[in-house]
Design a protein around this motif. Structure first.
Motif, mmCIF file in Angstrom:
data_model
loop_
_atom_site.group_PDB
_atom_site.id
_atom_site.type_symbol
_atom_site.label_atom_id
_atom_site.label_comp_id
_atom_site.label_asym_id
_atom_site.label_seq_id
_atom_site.Cartn_x
_atom_site.Cartn_y
_atom_site.Cartn_z
ATOM 1 N N ALA A 1 13.784 -2.309 -52.642
ATOM 2 C CA ALA A 1 12.933 -2.174 -53.602
ATOM 3 C C ALA A 1 12.051 -3.371 -53.884
ATOM 4 N N ASP A 2 12.602 -4.457 -53.730
ATOM 5 C CA ASP A 2 12.021 -5.945 -53.525
ATOM 6 C C ASP A 2 10.889 -6.009 -52.591
ATOM 7 N N ALA A 3 11.108 -5.461 -51.418
ATOM 8 C CA ALA A 3 10.184 -5.478 -50.489
ATOM 9 C C ALA A 3 9.184 -4.460 -50.641
ATOM 10 N N ALA A 4 9.423 -3.268 -51.176
ATOM 11 C CA ALA A 4 8.234 -2.402 -51.429
ATOM 12 C C ALA A 4 7.504 -2.821 -52.713
ATOM 13 N N ARG A 5 7.885 -3.709 -53.392
ATOM 14 C CA ARG A 5 7.036 -4.140 -54.498
ATOM 15 C C ARG A 5 6.091 -5.312 -54.222
ATOM 16 N N THR A 6 6.207 -5.671 -53.116
ATOM 17 C CA THR A 6 5.236 -6.518 -52.135
ATOM 18 C C THR A 6 4.281 -5.967 -51.622
ATOM 19 N N ILE A 7 4.031 -4.662 -51.480
ATOM 20 C CA ILE A 7 2.930 -4.051 -50.766
ATOM 21 C C ILE A 7 2.208 -3.409 -51.921
ATOM 22 N N ASP A 8 0.955 -3.869 -51.786
ATOM 23 C CA ASP A 8 -0.079 -3.569 -52.896
ATOM 24 C C ASP A 8 -0.103 -2.109 -53.407
ATOM 25 N N GLY A 9 -0.253 -1.749 -54.560
ATOM 26 C CA GLY A 9 -0.297 -0.508 -54.818
ATOM 27 C C GLY A 9 0.833 0.190 -54.878
ATOM 28 N N MET A 10 2.093 -0.223 -54.627
ATOM 29 C CA MET A 10 3.270 0.674 -54.379
ATOM 30 C C MET A 10 3.906 0.979 -55.594
ATOM 31 N N GLU A 11 4.126 2.172 -55.877
ATOM 32 C CA GLU A 11 4.623 2.613 -57.327
ATOM 33 C C GLU A 11 6.051 3.346 -57.140
ATOM 34 N N TYR A 12 6.376 3.780 -55.819
ATOM 35 C CA TYR A 12 7.578 4.794 -55.936
ATOM 36 C C TYR A 12 8.112 4.581 -54.534
ATOM 37 N N ILE A 13 9.568 4.805 -54.416
ATOM 38 C CA ILE A 13 10.142 4.747 -52.776
ATOM 39 C C ILE A 13 10.867 6.214 -53.070
ATOM 40 N N ARG A 14 10.645 7.104 -51.973
ATOM 41 C CA ARG A 14 11.361 8.079 -51.767
ATOM 42 C C ARG A 14 12.259 8.091 -50.497
ATOM 43 N N LEU A 15 13.481 8.738 -50.583
ATOM 44 C CA LEU A 15 14.224 8.874 -49.421
ATOM 45 C C LEU A 15 15.012 10.340 -49.795
ATOM 46 N N THR A 16 15.572 10.811 -48.314
ATOM 47 C CA THR A 16 16.078 12.008 -48.376
ATOM 48 C C THR A 16 17.590 11.796 -47.819
ATOM 49 N N CYS A 17 18.354 12.329 -48.354
ATOM 50 C CA CYS A 17 19.983 12.288 -47.977
ATOM 51 C C CYS A 17 20.551 13.601 -47.691
ATOM 52 N N ARG A 18 21.613 13.648 -46.786
ATOM 53 C CA ARG A 18 22.258 14.558 -46.620
ATOM 54 C C ARG A 18 23.229 15.111 -47.741
ATOM 55 N N GLY A 19 23.295 16.295 -48.133
ATOM 56 C CA GLY A 19 24.279 16.972 -49.002
ATOM 57 C C GLY A 19 25.805 16.947 -48.524
ATOM 58 N N GLY A 20 26.711 16.763 -49.397
ATOM 59 C CA GLY A 20 27.679 16.960 -49.049
ATOM 60 C C GLY A 20 28.715 15.582 -48.564
ATOM 61 N N THR A 21 27.857 14.450 -48.423
ATOM 62 C CA THR A 21 28.582 13.269 -48.488
ATOM 63 C C THR A 21 28.828 12.328 -49.511
#
Length: 174
Positions: free
Chosen positions: A115-135
């Protein structure tokens, strides 16, 4: 001891081999990072090469966490959107902490560093990810501030008769 994180580290054979070993070990321990065990480094290599190509093209950035001995202990790839209407958010891919370091809080440290790294990127407002259910990993991401924003039932086929949900999660950076 805490991990030391580096965004966009210098890439060479030592890092390549460390990433391959990490990805293989995480996969073989049952981690949901694109494979079903057993796997070898040669199984993982083509997927790593795809990430490295995206890095060379400037579409993906690498965050690496090293342990006190300097070994690659955690990693995540931050992938930028190239679509002009979606450049305000990025994807996290291949979130991994070595099995020998599980339970030490390094996963939370990795997510905070991402999240800290993403905040260093100009204009970045969100992070998305996907994950496998059942884990249960979706509960971990929720504890790190991510919210479930979508779910496709049965989208991931781990084995015949073992279909899992593909869960999309979002973290606002503000």
């Amino acid at each position: 001891m805490p991990l030391t994180f580096t965004l966009d580290p210098a890439f060479g054979p030592e890092l390549r081999d460390g990433l391959l070993a990490l990805w293989t070990d995480v996969s073989n321990a049952g981690g949901a990072v694109g494979f079903v065990p057993p796997v070898t480094t040669e199984d993982v290599r083509p997927e790593l090469l795809k990430h490295l190509t995206a890095m060379a093209e400037g579409r993906t950035r690498l965050l690496v966490g090293r342990d006190e001995g300097g070994a690659v202990a955690a990693t995540v790839f931050l992938t930028l959107n190239t679509h002009r209407l979606m450049r305000h958010w990025l994807w996290l891919y291949t979130v991994m902490v070595h099995p020998s370091h599980q339970g030490k809080g390094y996963g939370r440290d990795l997510m905070a560093a991402a999240a800290d790294a993403a905040r260093t990127i100009d204009g970045m407002e969100y992070i998305r990810l996907t994950c496998r259910g059942g884990t249960g990993v979706d509960r971990f991401y929720a504890s790190c501030g991510y919210k479930e924003v979508g779910r496709v039932p049965g989208a991931i086929r781990v084995a015949e008769g073992d279909d899992r949900d593909d869960i999309t999660m979002l973290l606002p950076l503000a």
